[in-house]
Design an enzyme around this catalytic site. Structure first.
Site, PDB file in Angstrom:
ATOM      1  N   HIS A 198     -13.774 -13.544 -21.693  1.00  0.00           N
ATOM      2  CA  HIS A 198     -12.518 -13.710 -20.966  1.00  0.00           C
ATOM      3  C   HIS A 198     -11.969 -12.406 -20.392  1.00  0.00           C
ATOM      4  O   HIS A 198     -11.200 -12.429 -19.444  1.00  0.00           O
ATOM      5  CB  HIS A 198     -11.490 -14.421 -21.842  1.00  0.00           C
ATOM      6  CG  HIS A 198     -11.800 -15.868 -21.964  1.00  0.00           C
ATOM      7  ND1 HIS A 198     -12.660 -16.356 -22.913  1.00  0.00           N
ATOM      8  CD2 HIS A 198     -11.421 -16.924 -21.211  1.00  0.00           C
ATOM      9  CE1 HIS A 198     -12.774 -17.658 -22.754  1.00  0.00           C
ATOM     10  NE2 HIS A 198     -12.034 -18.024 -21.732  1.00  0.00           N
ATOM     11  N   GLU A 442     -16.986 -29.258 -21.818  1.00  0.00           N
ATOM     12  CA  GLU A 442     -17.546 -27.902 -21.979  1.00  0.00           C
ATOM     13  C   GLU A 442     -18.408 -27.784 -23.229  1.00  0.00           C
ATOM     14  O   GLU A 442     -18.882 -26.711 -23.569  1.00  0.00           O
ATOM     15  CB  GLU A 442     -16.437 -26.855 -21.948  1.00  0.00           C
ATOM     16  CG  GLU A 442     -15.287 -27.112 -22.904  1.00  0.00           C
ATOM     17  CD  GLU A 442     -14.151 -26.100 -22.747  1.00  0.00           C
ATOM     18  OE1 GLU A 442     -14.332 -25.076 -22.082  1.00  0.00           O
ATOM     19  OE2 GLU A 442     -13.078 -26.346 -23.326  1.00  0.00           O
ATOM     20  N   ASP A 466     -18.182 -22.418 -20.962  1.00  0.00           N
ATOM     21  CA  ASP A 466     -18.541 -22.795 -22.325  1.00  0.00           C
ATOM     22  C   ASP A 466     -19.728 -23.755 -22.340  1.00  0.00           C
ATOM     23  O   ASP A 466     -20.540 -23.724 -23.267  1.00  0.00           O
ATOM     24  CB  ASP A 466     -17.336 -23.425 -23.040  1.00  0.00           C
ATOM     25  CG  ASP A 466     -16.428 -22.349 -23.602  1.00  0.00           C
ATOM     26  OD1 ASP A 466     -16.954 -21.440 -24.274  1.00  0.00           O
ATOM     27  OD2 ASP A 466     -15.218 -22.400 -23.352  1.00  0.00           O
ATOM     28  N   CYS A 513     -13.988 -26.060 -13.300  1.00  0.00           N
ATOM     29  CA  CYS A 513     -13.095 -24.896 -13.298  1.00  0.00           C
ATOM     30  C   CYS A 513     -13.707 -23.682 -14.007  1.00  0.00           C
ATOM     31  O   CYS A 513     -13.008 -22.715 -14.281  1.00  0.00           O
ATOM     32  CB  CYS A 513     -11.742 -25.257 -13.900  1.00  0.00           C
ATOM     33  SG  CYS A 513     -11.845 -25.903 -15.561  1.00  0.00           S
TER      34      CYS A 513
HETATM   35  C1  PEP Z   1     -14.922 -22.863 -19.226  1.00  0.00           C
HETATM   36  O1  PEP Z   1     -15.306 -22.837 -20.396  1.00  0.00           O
HETATM   37  O2  PEP Z   1     -15.683 -22.968 -18.243  1.00  0.00           O
HETATM   38  C2  PEP Z   1     -13.478 -22.769 -18.925  1.00  0.00           C
HETATM   39  C3  PEP Z   1     -13.019 -22.941 -17.705  1.00  0.00           C
HETATM   40  O3  PEP Z   1     -12.649 -22.446 -19.959  1.00  0.00           O
HETATM   41  P1  PEP Z   1     -12.518 -20.944 -20.546  1.00  0.00           P
HETATM   42  O4  PEP Z   1     -13.300 -20.042 -19.631  1.00  0.00           O
HETATM   43  O5  PEP Z   1     -11.083 -20.631 -20.594  1.00  0.00           O
HETATM   44  O6  PEP Z   1     -13.132 -21.088 -21.893  1.00  0.00           O
HETATM   45 MG    MG Z   2     -13.865 -23.051 -22.003  1.00  0.00          MG
END
Ligand code: PEP
Ligand code: MG
Length: 590
Positions: A198, A442, A466, A513
């Protein structure tokens, strides 16, 4: 000794672009440690907290040691030192002493460590031996690291960085990255960290060039050294000579021209070349970024990662505070829809005030996201109530992260209904109907059960980050396996394909996303698989829109068929690079 000449390092390029500026090396020592007596009933818990920090510190030292081993000859001392540090964390006087302080004196863990460091330093000093005197410094270093891991101290490490600085640190956590102000900081480079963690996502969202996974970085750079970070290639040049500076200054100017060109697409509609409208939305970490997202041409917010509202603060935001910031977000969006995700802490994202609740031995597989929400329903209920209330001010959807079963969605829906009843009794303003409730897809098991989940969900949002991590068993934040992280692996693509198809069959909306949505090279493939909603970092919107306007749906379908027939990841990447145009040309000729 201070190094004077040009020196270059190479790691992973995790956020594209060129940063040129003076280094600001983050000093992660010197914390203020509060001391207090732990209630008798909490002693076991305090010990557990200490042991979790111990394990985390050992993991960090192993990672650092592994990195140091990749350094050229001459770095053996660093490896040996890190090995010695690790030795101090198992069965040592340091560990035994801390355990004793917690058990017998009921001292809180960070203060127990501090006391033990002081005691050990004093006893080493009394021996008047230069070797042991050096060990005293080492004990201090290890102890500080332990305390840091225990306290996740609230401080803004970048507050003092002069304008234009390039941040250099051993590691930047997602919470640290959230504190970076792109108007002051120009980029960053770290020893640890992978491309899909992240912190890297935040860097891309903020438009900060960044490179991670660079051995020897912190030792090789001093605050004030001039630096170039190439966030595309992962190269970091320290004290560059004129030739390198000139080259990268030109690249920087070219980059600025390209950004300007893409910005001009802001008001161009997102429609394929054969007229199919596509919804392009933005991912946000903080509600206050909404204005920038709308400015970049986003049709709404496809993902608000609410966990960032919980980071970098000692307490938890209550329902009222969450409601106020969501209401403002919804109003700022002026009729555009907002998809708000419930808390996704755990894994690499930690909220200070949740303490060890979200800690587990294997964090990515532990008490993360909705698992924590259903176990600690107070947190979830407050979020659901805040979202429900904000939904009275504009279109809002509720998104649940890390869903793995139908039962979880049923439980969440039940809690939402109960939250609505409680709010009705309180007489607060509510929307006329419950907002749509959707699941992040995910986890591979959720993708495979997409048909069943579609029956209990109003929409899906595919989290390709994920989904890739869990399908391929690759820690998305670990630079050591970053070369194996591949969202275009056929297994991941099949799960995405199946999820989109299941959503179409059930007639529910589906968006994607994860970071893949912001990759222009993935646009035609995803369109061809049936995706019509994309959500990404606002800065990625223009480039993806550009790709979409150049693609026709039948062309995308043919392209996706070709990609899905391939089994070799390198070939898939090659084809994606060429793009669908090439593909159709070939068909015509053939
Ligand atoms: C993902 O896992 O693709 C997602 C959009 O959530 P995050 O990146 O916040 O885990
Ligand atoms: Mg995620």
């Amino acid at each position: 000794m201070r190094n004077e000449g040009e020196q270059s390092f190479r790691g992973l390029g995790v956020s594209g672009g060129i940063a040129i500026g003076p280094a600001y090396v983050i000093d992660q020592t010197g914390l203020l440690v509060p001391e207090y007596v732990v209630p008798a009933a909490q002693v076991e818990k305090e010990l557990k907290r200490f042991h979790v920090a111990l394990a985390k510190t050992q993991r960090q030292l192993s990672q650092l040691k592994h990195k140091a081993q990749t350094l050229p000859a001459g770095a053996e001392d660093i490896v040996l030192l890190l090995e010695a540090y690790k030795g101090m964390l198992s069965g040592s006087r340091l560990v035994r002493g801390v355990e004793e302080q917690i058990e017998k004196n009921r001292i809180n863990a960070p203060a127990a460590i501090q006391r033990q460091i002081t005691a050990l330093k004093a006893s080493f000093a009394a021996m008047d031996d230069p070797y042991l005197a050096a060990r005293a410094t080492d004990v201090g270093e290890v102890g500080q690291r332990l305390i840091r891991n225990l306290m996740r101290q609230q401080y803004n490490p970048f507050a003092e960085a002069p304008e234009g600085s390039v941040i250099i640190a051993e590691e930047i956590t997602p919470a640290d990255a959230a504190l970076m102000n792109p108007e002051r900081v120009t980029g960053f480079a770290t020893v640890l960290g992978g491309a899909e963690g992240h912190a890297a996502i935040m860097a891309r969202a903020l438009g900060l060039p960044a490179a991670t996974g660079i051995a020897g970085l912190v030792e090789g750079i001093q605050t004030g050294d001039l630096l170039i970070v190439d966030g595309g290639s992962g190269e970091v040049i320290v004290r560059p000579k004129e030739a390198a500076l000139q080259h990268y200054r030109q690249e920087l100017a070219e980059q600025k021209r390209e950004t300007k060109r893409l910005k001009s697409l802001r008001n161009v509609p997102a429609v394929t070349s054969d007229g199919t409208p596509i919804t392009l939305q933005a991912n946000l970490e903080l509600p206050r970024e909404a204005e920038a997202a709308v400015d970049a041409g986003a049709a709404g917010i496809g993902l608000l990662r609410t966990e960032f509202m919980f980071m970098n603060r000692p307490d938890l935001p209550d329902e009222e505070e969450q409601f106020e910031s969501l209401r403002k977000l919804v109003q700022d969006l002026d009729g555009r829809p907002a998809t708000i995700r419930t808390l996704d802490v755990g894994g690499e994202k930690l909220a200070t005030a949740l303490g060890e609740e979200a800690e587990s031995a294997n964090p990515a597989l532990g008490l993360r996201a909705i698992r924590l929400g259903l176990k600690e329903p107070k947190l979830l209920d407050a979020q659901l109530a805040a979202m429900l209330r904000a939904a009275a001010y504009g279109p809002l959807r509720i998104l649940i992260p890390m869903v793995s079963s139908v039962a979880q969605m049923k439980q969440v829906r039940e809690r939402l209904v109960q939250a609505e009843r409680r709010l009705q009794r309180r007489g607060v303003k509510l929307p006329s109907a419950l907002p749509p409730l959707g699941a992040m897809i995910e986890i591979p098991g959720a993708a495979l059960a997409a048909d069943a989940l579609a029956k209990v969900c109003d929409f899906f949002a595919i989290g390709s980050n994920d989904l890739t991590q869990y399908t391929l068993a690759i820690d998305r934040g670990d630079d050591q396996v970053a070369d194996l992280y591949d969202p275009f692996h056929p297994a991941v693509l099949r799960l995405i394909q199946f999820t989109i198809a299941a959503a179409w069959r059930a007639n529910i909306p589906v968006s994607l996303c994860g970071e893949m949505a912001g990759d222009p090279q993935a646009a035609a493939l995803l369109l061809g698989l049936g995706l019509r909603e994309f959500s990404m970092a606002p800065l990625r919107l223009p480039a993806v829109k550009n790709a979409i306007t150049q693609t026709a749906i039948p062309q995308a379908v043919a392209f996706a068929e070709k990609v899905m027939s391939m089994t070799d990841e390198a070939e898939i990447k090659g084809l994606l690079q060429k793009g669908p145009q090439q593909q159709v040309e070939k068909r015509k000729r053939g």
